[in-house]
Structure formats: structure tokens, C-alpha cells
Scaffold this active site. Structure first.
Site, PDB file in Angstrom:
ATOM      1  N   TYR A 168       0.834  -1.212   0.000  1.00  0.00           N
ATOM      2  CA  TYR A 168       0.000   0.000   0.000  1.00  0.00           C
ATOM      3  C   TYR A 168       0.868   1.262   0.000  1.00  0.00           C
ATOM      4  CZ  TYR A 168      -3.365   3.505   1.677  1.00  0.00           C
ATOM      5  OH  TYR A 168      -4.141   4.629   1.815  1.00  0.00           O
TER       6      TYR A 168
HETATM    7  N1  LIG Z   1     -10.196   7.902   4.705  1.00  0.00           N
HETATM    8  C1  LIG Z   1      -8.956   8.083   5.114  1.00  0.00           C
HETATM    9  O1  LIG Z   1      -8.689   8.181   6.305  1.00  0.00           O
HETATM   10  C2  LIG Z   1      -7.844   8.205   4.103  1.00  0.00           C
HETATM   11  C3  LIG Z   1      -6.531   8.350   4.562  1.00  0.00           C
HETATM   12  C4  LIG Z   1      -5.495   8.444   3.622  1.00  0.00           C
HETATM   13  C5  LIG Z   1      -5.767   8.408   2.272  1.00  0.00           C
HETATM   14  N2  LIG Z   1      -7.060   8.255   1.870  1.00  0.00           N
HETATM   15  C6  LIG Z   1      -7.302   8.160   0.428  1.00  0.00           C
HETATM   16  O2  LIG Z   1      -8.453   8.915   0.087  1.00  0.00           O
HETATM   17  C7  LIG Z   1      -9.127   8.273  -1.002  1.00  0.00           C
HETATM   18  C8  LIG Z   1     -10.587   8.105  -0.631  1.00  0.00           C
HETATM   19  O3  LIG Z   1     -10.655   7.296   0.537  1.00  0.00           O
HETATM   20  P1  LIG Z   1     -12.031   6.900   1.233  1.00  0.00           P
HETATM   21  O4  LIG Z   1     -11.780   6.843   2.684  1.00  0.00           O
HETATM   22  O5  LIG Z   1     -13.126   7.741   0.692  1.00  0.00           O
HETATM   23  O6  LIG Z   1     -12.177   5.395   0.725  1.00  0.00           O
HETATM   24  P2  LIG Z   1     -13.464   4.637   0.113  1.00  0.00           P
HETATM   25  O7  LIG Z   1     -13.065   3.210   0.017  1.00  0.00           O
HETATM   26  O8  LIG Z   1     -14.673   4.968   0.875  1.00  0.00           O
HETATM   27  O9  LIG Z   1     -13.564   5.279  -1.336  1.00  0.00           O
HETATM   28  C9  LIG Z   1     -12.815   4.807  -2.428  1.00  0.00           C
HETATM   29  C10 LIG Z   1     -13.767   4.634  -3.580  1.00  0.00           C
HETATM   30  O10 LIG Z   1     -13.039   4.169  -4.704  1.00  0.00           O
HETATM   31  C11 LIG Z   1     -13.821   3.195  -5.371  1.00  0.00           C
HETATM   32  N3  LIG Z   1     -12.902   2.333  -6.111  1.00  0.00           N
HETATM   33  C12 LIG Z   1     -12.025   1.427  -5.618  1.00  0.00           C
HETATM   34  N4  LIG Z   1     -11.315   0.877  -6.601  1.00  0.00           N
HETATM   35  C13 LIG Z   1     -11.741   1.453  -7.759  1.00  0.00           C
HETATM   36  C14 LIG Z   1     -11.377   1.331  -9.124  1.00  0.00           C
HETATM   37  N5  LIG Z   1     -10.404   0.490  -9.506  1.00  0.00           N
HETATM   38  N6  LIG Z   1     -12.023   2.076 -10.048  1.00  0.00           N
HETATM   39  C15 LIG Z   1     -13.009   2.953  -9.670  1.00  0.00           C
HETATM   40  N7  LIG Z   1     -13.399   3.102  -8.386  1.00  0.00           N
HETATM   41  C16 LIG Z   1     -12.758   2.372  -7.451  1.00  0.00           C
HETATM   42  C17 LIG Z   1     -14.561   2.463  -4.260  1.00  0.00           C
HETATM   43  O11 LIG Z   1     -15.720   1.795  -4.725  1.00  0.00           O
HETATM   44  C18 LIG Z   1     -14.885   3.618  -3.320  1.00  0.00           C
HETATM   45  O12 LIG Z   1     -16.115   4.202  -3.633  1.00  0.00           O
HETATM   46  C19 LIG Z   1      -8.397   6.954  -1.247  1.00  0.00           C
HETATM   47  O13 LIG Z   1      -7.511   7.098  -2.328  1.00  0.00           O
HETATM   48  C20 LIG Z   1      -7.631   6.737   0.033  1.00  0.00           C
HETATM   49  O14 LIG Z   1      -6.438   5.972  -0.152  1.00  0.00           O
HETATM   50  C21 LIG Z   1      -8.097   8.143   2.749  1.00  0.00           C
END
Ligand SMILES: NC(=O)c1ccc[n+]([C@@H]2O[C@H](COP(=O)([O-])OP(=O)(O)OC[C@H]3O[C@@H](n4cnc5c(N)ncnc54)[C@H](O)[C@@H]3O)[C@@H](O)[C@H]2O)c1
Length: 344
Positions: A168
Site C-alpha cells: 500500500y
Molecule cells: N479515509 C482516510 O482516512 C484516508 C486516509 C489516507 C488516504 N485516503 C485516500 O483517500 C481516497 C478516498 O478514501 P475513502 O476513505 O473515501 O475510501 P473509500 O473506500 O470509501 O472510497 C474509495 C472509492 O473508490 C472506489 N474504487 C475502488 N477501486 C476502484 C477502481 N479500480 N475504479 C473505480 N473506483 C474504485 C470504491 O468503490 C470507493 O467508492 C483513497 O484514495 C484513500 O487511499 C483516505
């Protein structure tokens, strides 16, 4: 000030994405969502969004260049929030290929689609604090309920050396660097946000990701049945993150998008800051008070490359966007508990 042109949100049915889209709809923006609906709860998030306003939804996968390229070509957005991703370190250990393809190839595909179809678009990527590795060199003090880093009173800033660890960490880090490099070599208006813990409503927290929401759910389960099997934590519970409430995260995304090209090619550590830092044990204390329960988790070994302390120094974001988080951790936790009640 309104945002330029149409807006594309990849991962727009996820936690951050659906909250961001809700705000954009509220501001009258023309919003396209691209999401594979891979994550549990995304159909409900999408249905909720569709009650708020007209959303153009495309079910597609960023791993497939043709799918993302077609949408970018047809919509030619002025702003793109790239949030689609594989989001958990543990999952990346179980399926590193999917993690790689989603985070690295998916981001590369998006960048190529932007370069070909709308090179002026402001493209903001949600990266991770994991790009800084385990921060093994950071001097820590072990206190009763948390680790602290006296040498970093305001947290870790963007000058911290990159050190990709775990699949990751490698995939988010590679995508983060591709974003910045496409600004450098192709002149794209890309901006990178590095987050640790974002929390709040519409997050489908699991054991693997979304720890604040997950432990809110566990605390509610203990409240409902105090005799149930104890839940688990990895490590000693003193590990610290700065909690960023979702509304504050959304505000920061909008400000960055408005600033646009002026922040191109820059990475920003975006978190709740030292005032909103919290260890697992401190979260349990807050939940115990709020719910009048006793939380006694069982300890598992540390997770691979888990940082004992990460707090984002938000000075650079503050200087560029005039932004700082406004939701205190107690208030955010209370709201997250409300959300957990709805989904538990
Ligand atoms: N939530 C946190 O605390 C956090 C922390 C660090 C980084 N992030 C980053 O922020 C972004 C959003 O995170 P989140 O918490 O909303 O996660 P989440 O899992 O709720 O949202 C990610 C979305 O991406 C979609 N997805 C996954 N693979 C896909 C693909 N190949 N094609 C199209 N859609 C796809 C999923 O269906 C989901 O709706 C991510 O990139 C995550 O790594 C989040």
C-alpha cells in the site's frame, strides 16, 4: 468563488468522495462520479447523493484505461478529484496485485486521460502519510496513553524523506510521485494531499480501514452487550494520528481546487493537526465517557510498518489555502458515533 467548469470525482461514491460531491452539489456544481462501486456501502452513498441533486454517474474501473479515458474525453472536466483507490494496508498485503493495479495503474490511466483530453484540469490526488514509511528515525517519548514526538511539536511536514513500505505504501507513493512528476514534465495542474485519518459520516469503517469509525462501532456493540467477546487492537494502543473531520477535509479540497494552478506540482500534509491528535487509548477514554461503557480490547501484534506517531504539520496547507481544520476531535467523534449508530 465557484470552481471552474465541470467536476469529476473518481471514487465519488466512497466516504470522502460522497461527502465532497454533496458539498459540490450544494454549491451548484456540475458533478460527474466515476466509481466501480467496489466498496461496501457505495451503492447507498450513491443513492443518497442522487437525492441531493443531479449527478452524472459512470460505473467504471480506473484499471481500465478505455473506461476512464472515455469519460474524461466526453466531459472534459475543469477539476478532477482523484479519490478512487485501494485504501487499506492490510488488504494490500493480502492482494498486492489488485492494490498495485488500482492505485498505480489506475492513477497512471487517469493522468494519461487528462494529458490527452484536458491538460488544463486541476487534478487533486488523495495520497497517504504512508509515503513516509514507519518514521523509525523519529524520536518518541512513551507516555501513559500515547506516544509523543517532542522534536516535532507541530507534526511532520512535507520535507520528511519518502520511504515507501508495504504494498500500500509503495502503490500510494508511486501514484503520489506520478502526480507530481506529471506537473513537472507535462505541465499538468496536479496537486497531492497526504492524509492519515479522515473520519465522519458515510464512512463504511472496517477492521482494516477507518479506525475511528470502527472503534465507534465496537464501543456501541459493547454498550449493547457488555458480555460480548472483546474486540482487538493492533499494537499497544498508544499510536497517535491527527484526526481530520470530513467537513474540514472537503473544505480543504475545495480551496485547493480554487487555487488551482498556483499550487500545481505541490504535495501537502493534510490532517487535523496536533490539537486533534489522538491515540487509540485516548479514543477509548472518550468513547467510555460518551457511552458510559468499559472498553477492554485484546492486543494483537503491531501491524507491519505501523507508525507510532503521525501528525500532519499543516503549515504549508495553511499558507497556500488559508485553511485549517475547525472541528475539534470530541465534536467529530460525537458525530461519528451518531453515524455509527445508523449503520451498526
Ligand atoms: N479515509 C482516510 O482516512 C484516508 C486516509 C489516507 C488516504 N485516503 C485516500 O483517500 C481516497 C478516498 O478514501 P475513502 O476513505 O473515501 O475510501 P473509500 O473506500 O470509501 O472510497 C474509495 C472509492 O473508490 C472506489 N474504487 C475502488 N477501486 C476502484 C477502481 N479500480 N475504479 C473505480 N473506483 C474504485 C470504491 O468503490 C470507493 O467508492 C483513497 O484514495 C484513500 O487511499 C483516505
Amino acid at each position: 468563488m465557484s470552481l471552474p467548469g465541470k467536476i469529476l470525482v473518481t471514487g465519488g461514491a466512497g466516504f470522502v468522495g460522497s461527502n465532497l460531491c454533496a458539498r459540490l452539489l450544494d454549491e451548484g456544481a456540475e458533478v460527474s462520479v466515476f466509481d466501480s462501486l467496489f466498496r461496501e456501502g457505495t451503492r447507498e452513498n450513491l443513492a443518497w447523493l442522487q437525492t441531493l441533486g443531479p449527478v452524472r454517474f459512470t460505473q467504471g474501473d480506473t484499471r481500465n484505461f478505455g473506461e476512464i479515458d472515455r469519460l474524461v474525453r466526453e466531459t472534459r472536466p475543469g477539476v478532477i478529484f482523484h479519490l478512487a483507490g485501494q485504501v487499506a494496508m492490510t488488504t494490500s498485503m493480502r492482494d498486492p496485485r489488485r492494490d498495485f493495479e488500482t492505485n498505480v495503474l489506475g492513477t497512471f490511466n487517469l493522468l494519461e486521460a487528462v494529458r490527452a483530453n484536458c491538460p488544463e484540469a486541476v487534478t487533486i490526488y488523495a495520497s497517504s502519510n504512508k509515503v513516509y514509511g514507519g518514521l523509525a528515525g523519529l524520536e518518541l517519548v512513551e507516555e501513559a496513553h500515547r506516544y509523543s514526538a517532542p522534536g516535532k511539536p507541530q507534526g511532520v511536514d512535507e520535507r520528511c524523506p519518502l520511504d515507501f513500505q508495504t504494498p500500500y505504501g509503495c502503490s500510494k507513493g508511486a501514484a503520489d510521485q506520478y502526480m507530481l512528476d506529471y506537473a513537472r514534465v507535462f505541465g499538468l495542474n496536479t496537486i497531492v494531499f497526504r492524509h492519515s485519518t479522515i473520519y465522519g459520516g458515510r464512512q463504511r469503517a472496517t477492521f482494516d480501514q477507518g479506525w475511528v469509525g470502527w472503534f465507534c462501532q465496537q464501543a456501541l456493540a459493547v454498550k449493547a452487550d457488555p458480555q460480548r467477546e472483546p474486540f482487538t487492537i493492533a499494537g499497544d494502543g498508544k499510536q497517535v494520528r491527527d484526526l481530520l473531520y470530513i467537513d474540514d477535509a472537503v473544505e480543504c479540497y475545495l480551496r485547493a481546487a480554487r487555487l488551482g494552478a498556483k499550487a500545481r506540482g505541490e504535495a501537502f500534509n493534510i490532517g487535523g493537526g496536533i490539537e486533534n491528535s489522538c491515540s487509540l487509548l485516548e479514543l477509548f477514554q472518550i468513547l467510555e465517557e460518551m457511552l458510559q461503557v468499559r472498553l477492554e480490547p485484546t492486543r494483537l501484534p503491531w501491524r507491519t510498518s505501523d507508525q507510532k506517531f503521525f501528525v500532519a504539520d499543516g503549515a504549508k496547507a495553511g499558507a497556500h489555502f488559508g485553511w485549517k481544520p475547525t472541528t475539534a476531535r470530541r465534536e467529530g467523534i460525537a458525530k461519528t458515533l451518531e453515524w455509527a449508530r445508523k449503520v451498526s
